[in-house]
Design a protein around this motif. Sequence first.
Motif, short mmCIF file in Angstrom:
data_model
loop_
_atom_site.label_atom_id
_atom_site.label_comp_id
_atom_site.label_asym_id
_atom_site.label_seq_id
_atom_site.Cartn_x
_atom_site.Cartn_y
_atom_site.Cartn_z
N ILE A 41 0.88 -1.18 0.00
CA ILE A 41 0.00 0.00 0.00
C ILE A 41 0.91 1.22 0.00
CG2 ILE A 41 -1.71 1.32 1.29
CD1 ILE A 41 -2.78 -1.35 2.34
N VAL A 42 0.74 2.10 -1.00
CA VAL A 42 1.62 3.25 -1.12
C VAL A 42 0.92 4.59 -0.90
CG1 VAL A 42 3.30 2.10 -2.59
CG2 VAL A 42 1.37 3.26 -3.64
N ALA A 43 -0.42 4.62 -0.93
CA ALA A 43 -1.13 5.88 -0.73
C ALA A 43 -2.56 5.61 -0.30
CB ALA A 43 -1.12 6.68 -2.03
N HIS A 44 -3.18 6.62 0.30
CA HIS A 44 -4.58 6.58 0.70
C HIS A 44 -5.29 7.82 0.16
CE1 HIS A 44 -2.84 3.93 3.81
NE2 HIS A 44 -4.00 3.31 3.71
N ARG A 45 -6.59 7.70 -0.08
CA ARG A 45 -7.36 8.87 -0.50
C ARG A 45 -8.84 8.65 -0.18
NH1 ARG A 45 -7.52 8.25 -7.11
NH2 ARG A 45 -8.95 6.48 -7.15
N CYS A 46 -9.56 9.75 -0.24
CA CYS A 46 -11.01 9.75 -0.03
C CYS A 46 -11.67 10.10 -1.36
CB CYS A 46 -11.37 10.77 1.03
SG CYS A 46 -13.15 10.99 1.25
N SER A 47 -12.79 9.49 -1.65
CA SER A 47 -13.49 9.76 -2.91
C SER A 47 -14.02 11.19 -2.98
CB SER A 47 -14.64 8.77 -3.10
OG SER A 47 -15.58 8.90 -2.04
N ARG A 48 -14.17 11.85 -1.84
CA ARG A 48 -14.65 13.23 -1.79
C ARG A 48 -13.56 14.19 -1.33
NH1 ARG A 48 -19.54 13.74 -4.34
NH2 ARG A 48 -20.67 11.83 -3.99
N GLY A 49 -12.29 13.79 -1.43
CA GLY A 49 -11.17 14.61 -0.97
C GLY A 49 -11.08 15.95 -1.67
N ALA A 50 -11.34 15.98 -2.97
CA ALA A 50 -11.29 17.25 -3.71
C ALA A 50 -12.38 18.20 -3.23
CB ALA A 50 -11.43 17.00 -5.20
N GLU A 51 -13.55 17.65 -2.95
CA GLU A 51 -14.66 18.44 -2.44
C GLU A 51 -14.33 19.02 -1.06
OE1 GLU A 51 -19.30 17.56 -1.31
OE2 GLU A 51 -18.37 16.36 -2.87
N CYS A 52 -13.69 18.23 -0.21
CA CYS A 52 -13.28 18.70 1.12
C CYS A 52 -12.26 19.83 1.00
CB CYS A 52 -12.67 17.56 1.93
SG CYS A 52 -13.86 16.57 2.81
N GLY A 53 -11.38 19.74 0.02
CA GLY A 53 -10.36 20.75 -0.17
C GLY A 53 -10.94 22.12 -0.49
N LEU A 54 -12.15 22.16 -1.00
CA LEU A 54 -12.79 23.43 -1.35
C LEU A 54 -13.52 24.07 -0.16
CD1 LEU A 54 -14.25 22.41 -4.83
CD2 LEU A 54 -12.19 23.74 -4.36
N LEU A 55 -13.72 23.29 0.92
CA LEU A 55 -14.41 23.83 2.10
C LEU A 55 -13.46 24.72 2.88
CD1 LEU A 55 -16.28 20.59 3.19
CD2 LEU A 55 -17.20 22.52 1.90
N SER A 56 -14.03 25.59 3.70
CA SER A 56 -13.22 26.59 4.41
C SER A 56 -12.37 26.02 5.54
CB SER A 56 -14.12 27.70 4.96
OG SER A 56 -15.05 27.16 5.87
N GLU A 57 -12.75 24.91 6.12
CA GLU A 57 -11.95 24.34 7.22
C GLU A 57 -11.27 23.05 6.79
OE1 GLU A 57 -15.07 21.89 9.85
OE2 GLU A 57 -15.42 24.04 9.84
N ALA A 58 -10.12 22.78 7.40
CA ALA A 58 -9.37 21.56 7.09
C ALA A 58 -10.19 20.34 7.48
CB ALA A 58 -8.04 21.57 7.82
N ALA A 59 -10.08 19.30 6.70
CA ALA A 59 -10.89 18.12 6.94
C ALA A 59 -10.13 17.04 7.71
CB ALA A 59 -11.39 17.57 5.61
#
Length: 82
Positions: A41-59
């Motif tokens: 396993i070399v990386a992890h991600r969330c399917s909505r990670g890009a959407e979270c990045g657009l929100l005002s607070e860190a996820a």
Amino acid sequence: MAKRVWQTIKVQYCRHVGREVSLEAEVIYPDEHLPDEKPRIVAHRCSRGAECGLLSEAACIWAGTNPDVDPFAEKPDTPETK
């Protein structure tokens, strides 16, 4: 040749984006000429990670915006009180 694949680890509700998300891991499977090597396993991600990045607070760590918060981590079992 080694093969890279994104695999879903689990699916669950995320309060931050208000919907269900898929938590995924990038797995590298070894070449068929190296059958004794285990997948990595070399990386992890969330399917909505890009959407979270657009929100005002860190996820969280899954969205890549806050490495100190993992809201999907398994919670340890608490001992029962008698």
